[in-house]
Design a protein around this motif. Structure first.
Motif, PDB file in Angstrom:
ATOM      1  N   ASN A 256       0.811  -1.221   0.000  1.00 56.00           N
ATOM      2  CA  ASN A 256       0.000   0.000   0.000  1.00 56.00           C
ATOM      3  C   ASN A 256       0.841   1.267   0.000  1.00 56.00           C
ATOM      4  O   ASN A 256       0.301   2.365   0.168  1.00 56.00           O
TER       5      ASN A 256
ATOM      6  N   SER B 104      -4.172 -13.776   0.859  1.00 56.48           N
ATOM      7  CA  SER B 104      -4.468 -13.151   2.147  1.00 56.48           C
ATOM      8  C   SER B 104      -3.366 -12.152   2.467  1.00 56.48           C
ATOM      9  O   SER B 104      -2.180 -12.452   2.306  1.00 56.48           O
TER      10      SER B 104
ATOM     11  N   THR C 240      -6.968  -9.529   5.226  1.00 57.18           N
ATOM     12  CA  THR C 240      -7.924  -9.321   4.151  1.00 57.18           C
ATOM     13  C   THR C 240      -7.701 -10.406   3.107  1.00 57.18           C
ATOM     14  O   THR C 240      -6.561 -10.642   2.684  1.00 57.18           O
TER      15      THR C 240
ATOM     16  N   TYR D 285      -8.404 -11.913  -0.672  1.00 53.97           N
ATOM     17  CA  TYR D 285      -8.798 -11.551  -2.029  1.00 53.97           C
ATOM     18  C   TYR D 285      -8.964 -12.823  -2.850  1.00 53.97           C
ATOM     19  O   TYR D 285      -8.017 -13.601  -2.988  1.00 53.97           O
TER      20      TYR D 285
ATOM     21  N   ASN E 183      -2.615  -4.904  -8.259  1.00 52.37           N
ATOM     22  CA  ASN E 183      -2.656  -4.065  -7.067  1.00 52.37           C
ATOM     23  C   ASN E 183      -3.297  -2.734  -7.430  1.00 52.37           C
ATOM     24  O   ASN E 183      -2.762  -1.972  -8.239  1.00 52.37           O
TER      25      ASN E 183
ATOM     26  N   ALA F 210      -5.198  -2.874  -2.706  1.00 51.69           N
ATOM     27  CA  ALA F 210      -6.114  -4.014  -2.761  1.00 51.69           C
ATOM     28  C   ALA F 210      -5.833  -4.793  -4.044  1.00 51.69           C
ATOM     29  O   ALA F 210      -5.201  -4.283  -4.973  1.00 51.69           O
TER      30      ALA F 210
END
Length: 492
Positions: free
Chosen positions: A244, A263, A277, A279, A317, A321
């Motif tokens: 991020n 994850s 999180t 995905y 990305n 996310a």
């Protein structure tokens, strides 16, 4: 290119871009590298010192490490390291263990519960040392864990339910220590999670449904964090990257159970991590994972080797996310996945060892195709500058262009004025040594055109060189990064 130039260009693009509904594109060309039976572990490294990435692969019958040299992105079998009957070589890692400037090699031997370390002398690998591990070492990583300037080694031992750390003493590996983990540890990832300048060790404890993080202590490792994957998901592949862009190292794991996922735990500093999180993936049973910038926008994307669906899933990305961007077909049972620029074109390529396919699948990244620029202006007339981007840059993208002069004498220090074809935005004033502007929407072939005006009173003797960077922006969220530059523009 100067950061202020990139910021100005990003602002110009943002002001002129409208939503197109087009996300970043991924385009790969596939090829197959035949190997021995049951290829398992693989690593990219510069074996022969020629500056490109060669390939090593562990195979069976007989047990050995196959070595492939790289010529222009094509791999050719050059030799093998035989590891002994019934040794079952598995995982590989390359690093400069003896600090002599070239890359050495280490391999785990499952059935011997050992690591063999080979030193590289002028492209020839020689067995230099061995050390014992826990039972069935299935992964190996290398980094300076204790800050002494020498690369250390760590293995995860599937049947031993432990990890083995071997600290280097001036290039030689001391007696290794086994450290207990959760059940059935699989892949490893090393990263400086706490920002202290040395690496910590993360391990995927598959049957304990957790990822554990260990820090270096004298002669051993100490558990400092345990991250749960929940009651259903089991972790397998593992990697570390700043997903991020906050400057902190995050953890990523390929997980499966009730579905298959990537994850992610975002790092919060000090070996602290946020909530997990998950995905969703397109493939089944992702056995390994790698984080790398596959679309050239400056942040790490993710690719997984999906062993039950015989695919590689590429995840884009988008602002930290992830979403499925591409699915690539492999041979049977893809396992270890690697990322690296194998053809030196600036794009990150993917390789995966196919355990039941006797091959390595090579996916060459079309985003790495170099920017082609042709400038042939005539003094006192308009000259056409054509920027040819790869096919991955599809219609609907906006292209920004920045040009910096070098070695050109202009009256009063002024720049060559640039007049832009189709889209004239003259509100940006050229600054000393550089000029940037938006040049319009790329066509379906990924091309845009600008015009370079050479004033009649400027004498051009011989070739003059310019440096350019091209930045692409999609719809939302808009991302920027020098994806195909710098390149040289020759004005004749």
């Amino acid at each position: 290119m100067h950061p202020q130039v990139l910021r100005s260009l990003a602002a110009a693009l943002a002001a002129s871009t409208v939503a197109t509904g087009v996300s970043a594109q991924f385009s790969f060309t596939s090829a197959s590298v035949p190997t021995g039976i049951e290829p398992d572990g693989a690593v990219l490294f510069d074996l022969d010192g020629d500056g490109d990435l060669d390939l090593a692969v562990t195979v069976d019958t007989p047990d050995r490490v196959e070595l492939y040299t790289n010529t222009g992105g094509t791999f050719t079998l050059a030799g093998s390291l035989f590891t002994g009957n019934s040794s079952s070589p598995h995982a590989l890692v390359a690093a400069d263990f003896d600090r002599d400037g070239d890359q050495d090699l280490a391999v785990t031997l499952d059935d011997f519960a050992q690591v063999h370390v080979y030193t590289n002398v002028a492209g020839s690998l020689t067995l230099a040392s061995t050390f014992a591990t826990g039972a069935e070492p299935r992964a190996i990583e290398a980094a300076d864990l204790d800050g002494d300037g020498f690369v250390d080694l760590v293995t995860s031992n599937r049947e031993g339910n432990n990890i083995t750390v071997a600290y280097s003493v001036a290039g030689s590996f001391a007696a290794a220590a086994n450290v207990a983990t959760g059940l059935e540890p699989r892949k490893l990832a090393l990263g400086d999670f706490d920002g202290d300048g040395t690496h910590e060790v993360a391990v995927a404890a598959h049957d304990s449904r957790s990822v554990q993080v260990f820090d270096a202590v004298p002669g051993s490792l100490a558990l400092v964090a345990t991250l749960s994957t929940g009651f259903v998901l089991r972790p397998e592949g593992l990697d570390a990257a700043d997903v991020n862009g906050d400057g902190l190292v995050d953890l990523l794991s390929s997980t499966s159970g009730a579905g298959s996922f990537v994850s992610v735990w975002l790092g919060q500093g000090g070996v602290l991590f946020g909530a997990r999180t998950d995905y969703p993936l397109g493939g089944l049973d992702p056995s390994s994972l790698v984080a790398a910038d596959l679309d050239g926008d400056g942040d790490p994307d993710v690719a997984t080797a999906d062993s039950d669906s015989n695919t590689v899933t590429v995840m884009e990305n988008v602002g930290g996310a992830f979403a499925v961007a591409a699915t690539l077909a492999t041979a049977l049972d893809p396992d270890s996945i690697l990322a690296g620029d194998v053809n030196n074109d600036g794009g990150v390529d993917l390789l995966v060892a196919n355990g039941d396919g006797a091959s390595v699948s090579l996916f060459t990244n079309a985003n790495g195709q170099p920017l082609s620029v042709l400038v042939q202006p005539v003094v006192g007339s308009l000259g056409l500058v054509q920027l040819s981007l790869p096919a991955a840059a599809q219609q609907g993208y906006f292209c920004g262009f920045s040009l910096s002069t070098s070695g050109v004498s202009l009256p009063g220090g002024a720049l060559f004025p640039l007049a832009f074809d189709d889209l004239l935005i003259d509100s940006l004033n050229p600054t000393a040594g550089s000029f940037q502007n938006t040049i319009g929407v790329l066509d379906g072939a990924g091309r845009a055109q600008v015009q370079l005006v050479v004033p009649p009173n400027v004498a051009i003797a011989g070739a003059r060189f310019f440096t350019a960077a091209v930045l692409l922006g999609g719809s939302q969220p808009l991302t920027f990064g020098a994806v195909h530059g710098p390149v040289s523009i020759v004005v004749q």
